[in-house]
Design a protein around this motif. Sequence first.
Motif, PDB file in Angstrom:
ATOM      1  N   ILE A 173      53.908  49.636  38.709  1.00  0.00           N
ATOM      2  CA  ILE A 173      53.604  50.909  39.360  1.00  0.00           C
ATOM      3  C   ILE A 173      52.276  50.770  40.099  1.00  0.00           C
ATOM      4  O   ILE A 173      51.283  50.314  39.526  1.00  0.00           O
ATOM      5  N   ASN A 174      52.257  51.148  41.373  1.00  0.00           N
ATOM      6  CA  ASN A 174      51.005  51.212  42.126  1.00  0.00           C
ATOM      7  C   ASN A 174      50.926  52.559  42.815  1.00  0.00           C
ATOM      8  O   ASN A 174      51.824  52.935  43.560  1.00  0.00           O
ATOM      9  N   LEU A 175      49.839  53.284  42.553  1.00  0.00           N
ATOM     10  CA  LEU A 175      49.651  54.604  43.143  1.00  0.00           C
ATOM     11  C   LEU A 175      48.320  54.675  43.874  1.00  0.00           C
ATOM     12  O   LEU A 175      47.364  53.986  43.510  1.00  0.00           O
ATOM     13  N   ARG A 176      48.291  55.501  44.890  1.00  0.00           N
ATOM     14  CA  ARG A 176      47.063  55.778  45.633  1.00  0.00           C
ATOM     15  C   ARG A 176      46.621  57.187  45.277  1.00  0.00           C
ATOM     16  O   ARG A 176      47.402  58.125  45.401  1.00  0.00           O
ATOM     17  N   PRO A 177      45.387  57.384  44.838  1.00  0.00           N
ATOM     18  CA  PRO A 177      44.972  58.699  44.313  1.00  0.00           C
ATOM     19  C   PRO A 177      45.136  59.835  45.321  1.00  0.00           C
ATOM     20  O   PRO A 177      44.873  59.677  46.509  1.00  0.00           O
ATOM     21  N   GLY A 178      45.613  60.965  44.797  1.00  0.00           N
ATOM     22  CA  GLY A 178      45.510  62.213  45.524  1.00  0.00           C
ATOM     23  C   GLY A 178      46.523  62.506  46.597  1.00  0.00           C
ATOM     24  O   GLY A 178      46.416  63.523  47.283  1.00  0.00           O
ATOM     25  N   VAL A 179      47.546  61.665  46.780  1.00  0.00           N
ATOM     26  CA  VAL A 179      48.456  61.901  47.901  1.00  0.00           C
ATOM     27  C   VAL A 179      49.920  61.860  47.475  1.00  0.00           C
ATOM     28  O   VAL A 179      50.764  61.408  48.226  1.00  0.00           O
ATOM     29  N   PHE A 200      50.649  48.880  35.379  1.00  0.00           N
ATOM     30  CA  PHE A 200      49.967  49.577  36.465  1.00  0.00           C
ATOM     31  C   PHE A 200      49.167  48.573  37.280  1.00  0.00           C
ATOM     32  O   PHE A 200      48.300  47.880  36.755  1.00  0.00           O
ATOM     33  N   LEU A 201      49.457  48.476  38.577  1.00  0.00           N
ATOM     34  CA  LEU A 201      48.772  47.539  39.457  1.00  0.00           C
ATOM     35  C   LEU A 201      47.643  48.259  40.179  1.00  0.00           C
ATOM     36  O   LEU A 201      47.887  49.205  40.929  1.00  0.00           O
ATOM     37  N   SER A 202      46.421  47.791  39.967  1.00  0.00           N
ATOM     38  CA  SER A 202      45.244  48.470  40.479  1.00  0.00           C
ATOM     39  C   SER A 202      44.638  47.708  41.650  1.00  0.00           C
ATOM     40  O   SER A 202      44.264  46.547  41.514  1.00  0.00           O
ATOM     41  N   PHE A 203      44.522  48.384  42.808  1.00  0.00           N
ATOM     42  CA  PHE A 203      43.910  47.785  43.984  1.00  0.00           C
ATOM     43  C   PHE A 203      42.429  48.132  44.107  1.00  0.00           C
ATOM     44  O   PHE A 203      41.703  47.504  44.861  1.00  0.00           O
ATOM     45  N   SER A 204      41.985  49.167  43.400  1.00  0.00           N
ATOM     46  CA  SER A 204      40.580  49.559  43.448  1.00  0.00           C
ATOM     47  C   SER A 204      40.261  50.353  42.189  1.00  0.00           C
ATOM     48  O   SER A 204      41.156  50.768  41.448  1.00  0.00           O
ATOM     49  N   ASP A 205      38.973  50.588  41.970  1.00  0.00           N
ATOM     50  CA  ASP A 205      38.565  51.372  40.803  1.00  0.00           C
ATOM     51  C   ASP A 205      39.119  52.789  40.871  1.00  0.00           C
ATOM     52  O   ASP A 205      39.355  53.417  39.837  1.00  0.00           O
ATOM     53  N   ASP A 208      42.536  53.183  39.100  1.00  0.00           N
ATOM     54  CA  ASP A 208      42.514  53.252  37.641  1.00  0.00           C
ATOM     55  C   ASP A 208      42.284  54.670  37.120  1.00  0.00           C
ATOM     56  O   ASP A 208      42.734  55.028  36.029  1.00  0.00           O
ATOM     57  N   VAL A 209      41.559  55.478  37.896  1.00  0.00           N
ATOM     58  CA  VAL A 209      41.220  56.828  37.462  1.00  0.00           C
ATOM     59  C   VAL A 209      42.471  57.664  37.217  1.00  0.00           C
ATOM     60  O   VAL A 209      42.470  58.581  36.385  1.00  0.00           O
ATOM     61  N   ILE A 210      43.543  57.356  37.915  1.00  0.00           N
ATOM     62  CA  ILE A 210      44.781  58.115  37.743  1.00  0.00           C
ATOM     63  C   ILE A 210      45.233  58.098  36.288  1.00  0.00           C
ATOM     64  O   ILE A 210      45.615  59.128  35.726  1.00  0.00           O
ATOM     65  N   LEU A 211      45.196  56.922  35.676  1.00  0.00           N
ATOM     66  CA  LEU A 211      45.641  56.815  34.287  1.00  0.00           C
ATOM     67  C   LEU A 211      44.758  57.647  33.366  1.00  0.00           C
ATOM     68  O   LEU A 211      45.238  58.280  32.419  1.00  0.00           O
ATOM     69  N   ASP A 212      43.457  57.642  33.624  1.00  0.00           N
ATOM     70  CA  ASP A 212      42.551  58.450  32.805  1.00  0.00           C
ATOM     71  C   ASP A 212      42.835  59.936  32.980  1.00  0.00           C
ATOM     72  O   ASP A 212      42.863  60.695  32.002  1.00  0.00           O
ATOM     73  N   ARG A 218      43.955  52.986  29.781  1.00  0.00           N
ATOM     74  CA  ARG A 218      44.023  51.729  30.533  1.00  0.00           C
ATOM     75  C   ARG A 218      44.251  50.513  29.645  1.00  0.00           C
ATOM     76  O   ARG A 218      44.432  49.411  30.142  1.00  0.00           O
ATOM     77  N   ALA A 219      44.212  50.702  28.364  1.00  0.00           N
ATOM     78  CA  ALA A 219      44.207  49.544  27.464  1.00  0.00           C
ATOM     79  C   ALA A 219      45.451  48.684  27.618  1.00  0.00           C
ATOM     80  O   ALA A 219      45.395  47.458  27.547  1.00  0.00           O
ATOM     81  N   GLU A 220      46.582  49.325  27.839  1.00  0.00           N
ATOM     82  CA  GLU A 220      47.839  48.581  27.902  1.00  0.00           C
ATOM     83  C   GLU A 220      48.427  48.607  29.304  1.00  0.00           C
ATOM     84  O   GLU A 220      48.610  49.658  29.900  1.00  0.00           O
ATOM     85  N   GLY A 221      48.694  47.440  29.838  1.00  0.00           N
ATOM     86  CA  GLY A 221      49.483  47.358  31.051  1.00  0.00           C
ATOM     87  C   GLY A 221      48.780  47.666  32.352  1.00  0.00           C
ATOM     88  O   GLY A 221      49.410  48.207  33.252  1.00  0.00           O
ATOM     89  N   VAL A 222      47.491  47.338  32.482  1.00  0.00           N
ATOM     90  CA  VAL A 222      46.817  47.440  33.775  1.00  0.00           C
ATOM     91  C   VAL A 222      46.550  46.034  34.282  1.00  0.00           C
ATOM     92  O   VAL A 222      45.987  45.194  33.584  1.00  0.00           O
ATOM     93  N   TRP A 223      46.964  45.770  35.522  1.00  0.00           N
ATOM     94  CA  TRP A 223      46.803  44.440  36.113  1.00  0.00           C
ATOM     95  C   TRP A 223      45.966  44.585  37.366  1.00  0.00           C
ATOM     96  O   TRP A 223      46.375  45.234  38.341  1.00  0.00           O
ATOM     97  N   ASP A 224      44.790  43.998  37.350  1.00  0.00           N
ATOM     98  CA  ASP A 224      43.885  44.036  38.494  1.00  0.00           C
ATOM     99  C   ASP A 224      44.443  43.141  39.590  1.00  0.00           C
ATOM    100  O   ASP A 224      44.629  41.942  39.388  1.00  0.00           O
ATOM    101  N   MET A 225      44.671  43.710  40.772  1.00  0.00           N
ATOM    102  CA  MET A 225      45.297  42.942  41.834  1.00  0.00           C
ATOM    103  C   MET A 225      44.419  41.812  42.363  1.00  0.00           C
ATOM    104  O   MET A 225      44.916  40.885  42.986  1.00  0.00           O
ATOM    105  N   ALA A 226      43.116  41.886  42.123  1.00  0.00           N
ATOM    106  CA  ALA A 226      42.246  40.784  42.524  1.00  0.00           C
ATOM    107  C   ALA A 226      42.644  39.503  41.801  1.00  0.00           C
ATOM    108  O   ALA A 226      42.539  38.403  42.344  1.00  0.00           O
ATOM    109  N   GLN A 227      43.114  39.644  40.544  1.00  0.00           N
ATOM    110  CA  GLN A 227      43.601  38.497  39.788  1.00  0.00           C
ATOM    111  C   GLN A 227      45.102  38.275  39.993  1.00  0.00           C
ATOM    112  O   GLN A 227      45.592  37.148  40.022  1.00  0.00           O
ATOM    113  N   ALA A 228      45.833  39.362  40.167  1.00  0.00           N
ATOM    114  CA  ALA A 228      47.296  39.259  40.238  1.00  0.00           C
ATOM    115  C   ALA A 228      47.779  38.616  41.531  1.00  0.00           C
ATOM    116  O   ALA A 228      48.845  38.001  41.549  1.00  0.00           O
TER     117      ALA A 228
END
Length: 325
Positions: A173-179, A200-205, A208-212, A218-228
């Motif tokens: 899952i990849n989401l862009r905040p607010g839209v 959850f695939l995260s392109f920016s900080d 990640d806020v969406i999950l919070d 965020r503990a389970e299943g967040v993959w930072d796209m910089a590494q992915a």
Amino acid sequence: MSQKRVFLIGYFSSGNVGDDRLLGQSKQIVWTRYPGAEIRYLAARTAGQGVGRWSILKLMFTIFRSEHVVFSGGSLFQNQTSHRSFYYYCTLLCMAIFSGATVTFLGQGIGPIQGWLANTVLNMLLPFVHLLHLRDVDSYERVLGHVEMPVLGRDLVFYRASLQQKLGCRLGINLRPGVFSKGVELGVRALYSSEERPIFLSFSDQDDVILDDWGLGRAEGVWDMAQAWDSDEPRIGLLVGMRLHACIWAALKGVPFIALSYDPKVTAFARSAGQYVLDAYTVTQDQFLEALLCVRADYSRYQQSLLAMVQDAQVDMRDLERLLV
């Protein structure tokens, strides 16, 4: 041969993995064409080879000393998200034209542009651009009649990119905040409360806020796209993505995706790849979950369509550096 001085203009070093990927690709293209070129680039702040976007005097100096000014990747010339940003980049384009540098659009997306004034300003500037290499059909059609011989290409990420086909079994899952609509939130919540447990695939900080905000953690299943991005680890077998470069990442992994489109560029790319498209603003929970069932039921067809598009894109972008003057 003297060392070329090149200035890259884009939305770089602002904490977005997709934009930073475009910067890396742009450098590779320039250095392939001009080995040893001195490259500077527009950045959030001045540091190293980056020139801060609001360091006006430094910015002017850099543009006027550069032999090549390249507007590189992204959708810089649009006012759907910001009118101020549109005129900011038009001002940089004016400066580049008056500097006498060779001005290039490389993998650029143009539009949507609303309003007579904004369209008129851009139409007046475009004929002074030496090369317009555009990443999608909508951008290409937008400039027809205003410039001679634009080039229809692909996103710069496809330049010398390899198709890895690293398929996993998890849903991404990849989401862009607010839209996005309430239906997206309800659909994602339903998946998280089931046995699916998507990654959850995260392109920016900001992502990640969406999950919070939803209390999912965020503990389970967040993959930072910089590494992915360059990872060989097969995790994802299907992606629901909003960001364009999340969808492109999936394509280069051979992973079918459902585009949650908030922007014409996402719709255009998904359709070019024969993938399922949902309107991020209006989709309901039922439509969200039904799309997953549809793609999984016809997974092979979606994957074959995707692979054919990637192969075409690789051919289209193979010798892109040769277009540079």
